[in-house]
Design an enzyme around this catalytic site. Structure first.
Site, mmCIF file in Angstrom:
data_model
loop_
_atom_site.group_PDB
_atom_site.id
_atom_site.type_symbol
_atom_site.label_atom_id
_atom_site.label_comp_id
_atom_site.label_asym_id
_atom_site.label_seq_id
_atom_site.Cartn_x
_atom_site.Cartn_y
_atom_site.Cartn_z
ATOM 1 N N ARG A 1 15.863 11.818 -1.538
ATOM 2 C CA ARG A 1 16.249 10.420 -1.298
ATOM 3 C C ARG A 1 17.767 10.242 -1.272
ATOM 4 O O ARG A 1 18.284 9.366 -0.584
ATOM 5 C CB ARG A 1 15.577 9.569 -2.395
ATOM 6 N N ASP B 1 7.564 2.033 5.305
ATOM 7 C CA ASP B 1 7.375 0.871 4.440
ATOM 8 C C ASP B 1 6.793 -0.274 5.258
ATOM 9 O O ASP B 1 6.995 -0.325 6.477
ATOM 10 C CB ASP B 1 8.696 0.441 3.799
ATOM 11 N N TYR C 1 7.076 -11.953 2.167
ATOM 12 C CA TYR C 1 8.426 -11.395 2.001
ATOM 13 C C TYR C 1 9.418 -12.115 2.916
ATOM 14 O O TYR C 1 10.557 -12.372 2.529
ATOM 15 C CB TYR C 1 8.439 -9.894 2.312
HETATM 16 O O1 CP3 Z 1 3.426 7.563 -0.123
HETATM 17 C C1 CP3 Z 1 3.156 6.429 0.360
HETATM 18 O O2 CP3 Z 1 2.275 5.681 -0.112
HETATM 19 C C2 CP3 Z 1 3.789 6.031 1.680
HETATM 20 C C3 CP3 Z 1 4.927 5.228 1.661
HETATM 21 C C4 CP3 Z 1 4.901 3.747 1.282
HETATM 22 C C5 CP3 Z 1 6.046 3.126 0.734
HETATM 23 N N1 CP3 Z 1 5.807 1.786 0.653
HETATM 24 C C6 CP3 Z 1 7.282 3.835 0.364
HETATM 25 C C7 CP3 Z 1 8.213 3.192 -0.578
HETATM 26 C C8 CP3 Z 1 3.937 2.750 1.461
HETATM 27 C C9 CP3 Z 1 2.502 2.874 1.957
HETATM 28 C C10 CP3 Z 1 4.521 1.502 1.066
HETATM 29 C C11 CP3 Z 1 3.827 0.207 1.151
HETATM 30 C C12 CP3 Z 1 4.450 -0.996 0.571
HETATM 31 N N2 CP3 Z 1 5.780 -1.341 0.540
HETATM 32 C C13 CP3 Z 1 3.723 -2.068 0.001
HETATM 33 C C14 CP3 Z 1 2.225 -2.155 -0.099
HETATM 34 C C15 CP3 Z 1 1.690 -1.383 -1.250
HETATM 35 C C16 CP3 Z 1 1.959 -2.016 -2.600
HETATM 36 O O3 CP3 Z 1 2.626 -1.339 -3.398
HETATM 37 O O4 CP3 Z 1 1.483 -3.114 -2.852
HETATM 38 C C17 CP3 Z 1 4.651 -3.035 -0.416
HETATM 39 C C18 CP3 Z 1 4.340 -4.364 -1.094
HETATM 40 C C19 CP3 Z 1 5.954 -2.566 -0.045
HETATM 41 C C20 CP3 Z 1 7.266 -3.239 -0.220
HETATM 42 C C21 CP3 Z 1 8.127 -2.442 -1.100
HETATM 43 N N3 CP3 Z 1 8.834 -1.326 -0.700
HETATM 44 C C22 CP3 Z 1 8.372 -2.627 -2.475
HETATM 45 C C23 CP3 Z 1 7.777 -3.737 -3.319
HETATM 46 C C24 CP3 Z 1 9.257 -1.619 -2.878
HETATM 47 C C25 CP3 Z 1 9.890 -1.452 -4.216
HETATM 48 C C26 CP3 Z 1 8.927 -0.845 -5.149
HETATM 49 C C27 CP3 Z 1 9.575 0.239 -5.909
HETATM 50 O O5 CP3 Z 1 8.775 1.023 -6.465
HETATM 51 O O6 CP3 Z 1 10.809 0.337 -5.952
HETATM 52 C C28 CP3 Z 1 9.493 -0.783 -1.765
HETATM 53 C C29 CP3 Z 1 10.334 0.434 -1.733
HETATM 54 C C30 CP3 Z 1 9.594 1.710 -1.518
HETATM 55 N N4 CP3 Z 1 8.672 1.889 -0.539
HETATM 56 C C31 CP3 Z 1 9.773 2.917 -2.242
HETATM 57 C C32 CP3 Z 1 8.918 3.856 -1.646
HETATM 58 C C33 CP3 Z 1 8.770 5.316 -2.010
HETATM 59 C C34 CP3 Z 1 10.751 3.146 -3.389
HETATM 60 C C35 CP3 Z 1 12.156 3.107 -2.894
HETATM 61 C C36 CP3 Z 1 12.968 4.373 -3.092
HETATM 62 O O7 CP3 Z 1 12.402 5.467 -3.228
HETATM 63 O O8 CP3 Z 1 14.199 4.263 -3.050
#
Ligand code: CP3
Length: 346
Positions: free
Chosen positions: A41, A78, A154
């Protein structure tokens, strides 16, 4: 897990077969609980840059597959790439989550040409192609998008957590909300279709924010738009199985299963397996629903909780998963142990 006639176990269950042991994958299986993901990352400036790098996205997908015998890979991307493609500003605050410039009262919520924005998502489809080429044939590749309402919240709220503004405008400006949802339905249909063309074997619609809605709004915001999205996908020639995950839908789960046209249901942590089996049409594949906290706690508590899930869903076509995404506090060791328990190795 072995395949029959080259069909991955996940797809066999999505086609209605019961398998023992069930196929398993874990929501957010690529992510911050893996040290190698945290290292990877750092190579991109922003999270969206990471998502739009086919090489980095492919490597992120491969990381959990190298460690654990999972039955599926999920595209690394995402749900918020869709508003980004619509030209909305999207960024991620470390340790807090996503931020967007919320749609203001003054600007229009009508987007003229939703499909034009999809050109920005070309790197996502390139990532799908690369992932498909990199994974073994018996591992299914899952494409995804957010549910129209979840993505709309969002865009209206500007962040996760409290959804009050998004919920209020449904009362104040219901017609404008419908216009916004129409755009998201069309965008999502095009986005998912492109993922299937690039190699996705099945799809998941993450409706993470279907909780807390009165029944009439559940119809307006969740069931109606999901049904339209499903119909549009079928019009566009998409035939792959589609998992709907209406998290927090509670007593409205049955209506979602009956009325949207999804192939299979993702079940959240709080929903009893019996309730889901009764609520869904007979034989509908069900995915879930281990408490993500069990993967943080580990040990015997994790094993017991995993066996309870296996037992509770044993009469349904079942895909083992969590009831929500894995958290950064989970450990790779606990994850390894979980997959072993599900695969019947202990
Ligand atoms: O491995 C997987 O599942 C595939 C990748 C994936 C991500 N986001 C990567 C991600 C998937 C399928 C998602 C879906 C997603 N994103 C949802 C639906 C699922 C759920 O959790 O309800 C939602 C609501 C989002 C929006 C989102 N994106 C949020 C709320 C966040 C922050 C959460 C956090 O843990 O920080 C993200 C960022 C995000 N999306 C990360 C990852 C790996 C973390 C950011 C990072 O690694 O810097």
């Amino acid at each position: 897990m072995g395949s029959r006639e080259g069909v991955p176990a996940l797809i066999r269950v999505l086609n209605g077969e019961r398998l023992d042991p069930p196929p398993v994958w874990i929501m957010r299986q690529a992510g911050r609980y893996l040290p190698e993901y945290r290292e990877l990352r750092t190579r991109a400036k922003s999270f969206l840059d990471f998502c739009y790098s086919p090489a980095l996205a492919t490597e992120a997908v491969m990381q959990p597959l190298r460690r654990f015998p999972l039955d599926a890979a999920i595209l690394f991307s995402d749900i918020l790439v869709v508003p980004d493609a619509l030209g909305r500003k999207v960024w991620f605050v470390e340790g807090e989550g996503p931020r967007l410039n919320p749609l203001s009262e003054e600007e229009t919520w009508r987007f003229d040409d939703p499909t034009r924005g999809l050109q920005r998502l070309a790197p996502v489809y390139e990532a799908v192609e690369r992932i498909k080429a990199a994974i073994p044939k018996d591992i299914a590749l899952i494409g995804f998008c957010g549910g129209p309402w979840t993505v709309a919240t969002y865009m209206l709220q500007g962040e996760g957590g409290d959804k009050e503004r998004a919920r209020r405008v449904v009362y104040d400006r219901p017609a404008d909300v419908d216009v916004l949802l129409e755009t998201l339905i069309e965008m999502s249909a095009q986005h998912l279709t492109a993922q299937v063309k690039a190699g996705a074997d099945c799809l998941q619609i993450f409706e993470s924010w279907s909780e807390g809605l009165p029944p009439a709004q559940f119809q307006q915001l969740i069931i109606g738009p999901t049904r339209k999205l499903m119909n549009r996908l079928r019009d566009l020639g998409v035939t792959v199985p589609i998992i709907g995950f209406p998290r927090g839908s509670g007593a409205q789960l049955g209506a979602y299963a009956d009325e949207t046209g999804v192939t299979a249901l993702g079940i959240d942590t709080q929903t009893p397996a019996d309730f889901a089996i009764q609520a869904a049409p007979s034989g509908m594949p069900l995915q879930g629903n281990l408490d993500p906290l069990a993967l943080v706690v580990g040990g015997e508590a994790l094993e017991r909780a995993a066996r309870d899930v296996l037992q509770a869903f044993k009469d349904a076509p079942h895909i083992f998963n969590l009831g929500h995404g894995i958290t950064p506090q989970a450990t790779p060791e606990n994850m390894a142990r979980l997959i072993q328990v599900v695969k019947g190795g202990v």
